[in-house]
Scaffold this active site. Structure first.
Site, PDB file in Angstrom:
ATOM      1  CD1 TRP A   1      69.652 -11.489  35.038  1.00 50.87           C
ATOM      2  CD2 TRP A   1      69.785 -10.870  32.903  1.00 50.87           C
ATOM      3  NE1 TRP A   1      68.562 -10.711  34.767  1.00 50.87           N
ATOM      4  CE2 TRP A   1      68.610 -10.314  33.465  1.00 50.87           C
ATOM      5  CE3 TRP A   1      70.075 -10.609  31.558  1.00 50.87           C
ATOM      6  CZ2 TRP A   1      67.733  -9.498  32.732  1.00 50.87           C
ATOM      7  CZ3 TRP A   1      69.200  -9.806  30.839  1.00 50.87           C
ATOM      8  CH2 TRP A   1      68.038  -9.253  31.423  1.00 50.87           C
ATOM      9  CG  ASP A   2      70.673  -8.849  38.278  1.00 45.22           C
ATOM     10  OD1 ASP A   2      70.237  -9.853  37.705  1.00 45.22           O
ATOM     11  OD2 ASP A   2      70.024  -8.214  39.123  1.00 45.22           O
TER      12      ASP A   2
ATOM     13  CD  GLU B   1      62.583 -13.196  36.514  1.00 48.78           C
ATOM     14  OE1 GLU B   1      61.926 -12.918  37.534  1.00 48.78           O
ATOM     15  OE2 GLU B   1      63.779 -13.542  36.544  1.00 48.78           O
TER      16      GLU B   1
ATOM     17  CE  LYS C   1      60.037  -9.320  38.096  1.00 44.50           C
ATOM     18  NZ  LYS C   1      60.700 -10.531  38.630  1.00 44.50           N
ATOM     19  CD  GLN C   2      63.038  -8.594  33.871  1.00 44.48           C
ATOM     20  OE1 GLN C   2      62.373  -9.331  34.582  1.00 44.48           O
ATOM     21  NE2 GLN C   2      64.332  -8.381  34.054  1.00 44.48           N
TER      22      GLN C   2
END
Ligand code: BGC
Length: 801
Positions: A378-379, A507, A619-620
């Site tokens: 998806w980046d 994640e 994580k993000q």
């Protein structure tokens, strides 16, 4: 701010605004430098390994040459498999290294760890797109030469790379041999050490490229045809040479074939002070994009063209291409050369790695290394695509075309997952799902909504309705079907539409019900699909009828999408006044940050996933990402409250995270945090912030640094009606900032310093924008100035659900 982000890393590369310079060779750093000095053009990628190799120290290098979209497959073995796990993994492979050039002076071979290096410099010039290496070397016998190597991977001819190798005999007369080779025998030794890092993927022991045929033309040209072991794709690598000699110098040429290694040696008798140079042209073609029977003819054509232009001609074209690119994509900041360098390095890196033929996309590490096995995630849509949409829209379109081209595989995947419609893979090269770890893979169904978001942003920013009608709509409809089939109207939630068993962007939290990001994005996706269906029905009726028939679309189904969107459940906690990451997030224990020493990060390398999943730890950016992407749906107060809740829980163990926090921090007026997070993003690879730049560059973070300036400090947002708005804020460290964005064929320049903002239309007709909420019409030749606002009023409406 999370304590890990308070200290600044040392600046590893001295800041130069338009170049990256290495003044001394240090073998410890070699692999990282190979990533940083990698060259590419979206099709070919070449790491920055040395032409001459590493004399007895091969392990210090990961020689890497890659062709975007060229992969081999191998069975994925699961000791405890289950239905629907992908059975085959695709991996970008390290292909024939055609850049080998060895130099011998009177029988002694040049290597940096032999003899005496009297001078060394390597420079990547981002304006010319040429990598230079200048070495003055003295052989053990005392012969001195000046070696100047220039290397480029052509941005104008995608199958072509070139090296110009120039040698001057400084203090001797004698024989200089230049041996140029192509090595198709890529030992696994060249692949990076895995060392238990799951981000690197599986190590394969068998060669992945098998020899088929080779040939040469007797004039220094040669070619090699190979085939991948399992996927059966053919690759043709070819080279040709041009030697430039000093007047009356004599030379001899000899050719050698040794298995998959083809070499050509030029022995030249030089006098003291003489210079000899070899231009080497390299081409790669694969059966993925070229008909197999034409491989040889096409590569001969490319090499012939290259020879006729010569290295200098190609370098000139390269420069001209980059002039045009920078005239749109450059972001200029005055007051911080290190960040300036980072921004340019990143934009240049994105250009080098993005696929642009509609068949390929952008690997998480681009074409710079084998981290994540060269997979696309998806980046691309969430990070890389906006950069191209607003600077080089033709590449943006090509990235989306890749998704259209792989829609069939997404349909198949949905079937395997017992769903209707299409589910895009979490990671892939050829379009099939490649994720062997479904909790942080297939469960990330938000990929569908991310692609939908990318389509919408691209179409609104470019006005390219043709793409929407011919390709985008079908993607939107098939993926909407998936949502409606996946979710359900839940009586326990008052009949709201719930989506269970998914993983959001974070994640460190997996397989949850109602991930707020996913539900918010799916709602947006469904609404856009309905809007698009309406547009097609009204304005493109024959295409609409064709699509209706092709995919069996009904009016009732579209009403179902609308209904699911209207009734979408968005978890919210009244007491805290925040959106909840998912149904159970708030009931978990918070991670013990105080008791976690810095060496335990990233957590994924030190704790079992279950340990992590049981805690409130990110994580993000997850909900914070939604605050940015769907900004109009949240009030400023909501943004502040949510950001303040999730920010201290976020480790930023993913490089995709700091840029998003930078953008929201800038929006809510926390300039210090915004600047700090920006610094982490913009020099992620130059300073090796995450310690793994050796495995390849972090392309999402590279694009994120552009977003952090344009969307963060520039405050740019595309509103739901497609109008661009800005709210610039200048970090106190800067004197000024300037960037340009393309919008529907216009090129707008935005400049702001400590006092004012100036909007100038550089190309195209009048453009309507918003400055701090005020509507402005920018006309050619009539820049508009406004005072820089320091007063950050609440913006946007309240979210209702
Ligand atoms: C991130 C994902 C990302 C992947 C590839 C992971 O570490 O958590 O969001 O897609 O890296 O960059």
């Amino acid at each position: 701010m999370n304590k890990r982000y308070e200290e600044h890393p040392a600046t590893l590369h001295s800041p130069r605004e338009w170049s990256l310079v290495e003044d001394a060779y240090d073998e410890k750093d070699n692999q990282r430098k190979e990533s940083l000095f990698a060259l590419g053009n979206g099709y070919i990628g070449m790491r920055g390994h040395f032409e001459e190799g590493y004399h007895g120290q091969e392990g210090i290098s990961v020689r890497g040459c890659y062709v975007n979209g060229f992969y081999d497959t191998a069975p994925i073995l699961y000791p405890e498999g289950a239905y629907g796990f992908p059975s085959e993994g695709q991996a970008m492979i390290n292909v024939t290294d055609a850049g080998v050039i060895k130099l011998t002076l009177e029988g002694e071979t040049f290597h940096l760890n032999r003899g005496h290096v009297r001078f060394y410099k390597r420079v990547l010039h981002m304006q010319s797109g040429v990598l230079h290496r200048l070495v003055e070397w003295e052989s053990p016998a005392g012969h001195r030469v000046l070696i100047h190597i220039r290397r480029l991977v052509s941005l104008t001819h995608r199958h072509l790379a070139a090296i110009h190798y120039e040698v001057t005999a400084l203090n001797f007369a004698g024989t200089v041999s230049i041996c140029s080779a192509m090595d198709g025998d890529i030992a696994e030794a060249a692949a990076p050490e895995r060392g238990g890092d799951p981000r690197l993927g599986a190590r394969r022991t068998e060669p992945r490229l098998l020899f088929e045929e080779a040939g040469s033309d007797g004039r220094g040209g040669g070619w090699l045809k190979q085939r991948t072991r399992h996927s059966r794709f053919a690759l043709l690598t070819a080279m040709s040479h041009r030697l430039a000699l000093p007047p009356s110098a004599a030379f001899s040429l000899s050719e050698k074939h040794d298995g998959q290694r083809l070499s050509v040696q030029y022995d030249v008798a030089l006098r003291r002070g003489d210079t000899v140079s070899l231009s080497k042209f390299i081409s790669y073609h694969s059966s993925r994009e070229t008909r197999e029977e034409e491989l040889q003819m096409r590569s001969a054509e490319v090499l012939q063209m290259a020879e006729s232009r010569g290295f200098d001609g190609l370098a000139e074209e390269q420069h001209a291409y980059l002039d045009a690119f920078w005239s749109r994509a450059d972001v200029e900041i005055k007051g911080d050369p290190a960040l300036q360098q980072g921004l340019r390095f990143n934009a240049f890196g994105l250009l080098q790695s993005a696929g642009r033929d509609g068949r390929t996309s952008m690997a998480a590490k681009g074409l710079t290394g084998e981290g994540y096995e060269g997979h696309y995630f998806w980046d691309t849509e969430m990070y890389v695509l906006p950069f191209f949409t607003f600077t080089t829209p033709e590449i943006g379109r090509a990235l989306l075309e890749f998704r259209y081209r792989t829609l069939e595989q997404a349909r198949q995947r949905a079937k395997v997952m017992s769903q209707r419609g299409a589910l895009y893979p979490w990671r892939t090269i050829g379009g099939e799902e490649n994720s062997a770890y479904f909790p942080a893979g297939t469960a990330q169904a938000h990929i569908n909504a991310d692609i939908a978001y990318g389509i919408r942003q691209y179409v609104q920013a470019t006005g390219d309705e043709a793409f929407l009608v011919q390709q985008g709509a079908e993607i939107l409809f098939e993926t909407s079907r998936f949502w409606v089939d996946l979710g359900h109207y839940n009586p326990a939630r008052g009949g709201a539409f719930c989506i269970d068993g998914v993983t959001g962007p974070d994640e460190y939290t997996a397989i949850v019900n109602n991930n707020a990001y996913t539900n918010l994005m799916a709602r947006e996706h469904l609404r856009y699909a309905c809007e698009t269906a309406g547009l097609l029905r009204e304005r493109y009726s024959s295409e609409y009828v064709r699509l209706e028939r092709k995919i069996g679309l009904t009016e009732e189904e579209i009403l179902g999408w609308q209904q699911a969107a209207d009734k979408m459940y968005i978890p919210y906690d009244e007491e805290l006044g925040i959106y909840v990451q998912d149904d159970t997030f708030l009931s978990k224990r918070k991670w013990d940050f105080a008791g976690t020493p810095p060496e335990k990060y990233p957590l994924l390398l030190h704790y079992h996933p279950l340990v992590i999943y049981r805690h409130q730890v990110l994580k993000q950016a997850d909900l914070v990402l939604a605050l940015f992407l769907l900004g109009e749906q949240f009030s400023r107060v909501e943004k502040i409250r949510n950001y303040r809740y999730y920010e201290p829980l976020t480790t930023h163990d993913s490089s995709l995270s700091p840029c998003i926090h930078s953008i929201i921090a800038a929006e809510i007026g926390d300039l210090k945090a915004a600047y700090d997070y920006f610094g982490r993003t913009v020099r992620m690879d130059l300073d090796d912030v995450n310690g793994n730049a050796k495995d390849g560059l972090h392309t999402a973070a590279m694009a994120g640094s552009w977003m952090a300036v344009v969307n963060g400090f520039g405050g740019m947002r595309l509103d739901s009606s497609g109008v661009l708005g800005f709210r610039p804020v200048l970090p106190p460290q800067w004197e000024s900032c300037r960037f340009k964005v393309m919008h529907r064929g216009r090129l707008l320049e935005v400049f702001f310093d400590k006092e004012q903002v100036v909007y100038t239309l550089r190309e195209g007709e009048v453009l309507e924008i918003r400055h701090d909420g005020e509507r402005l019409a920018i006309r050619p030749g009539e820049p508009i100035r406004r005072a820089l606002s320091t007063n950050r009023e609440p913006s946007g409406g309240h979210l209702t659900n």
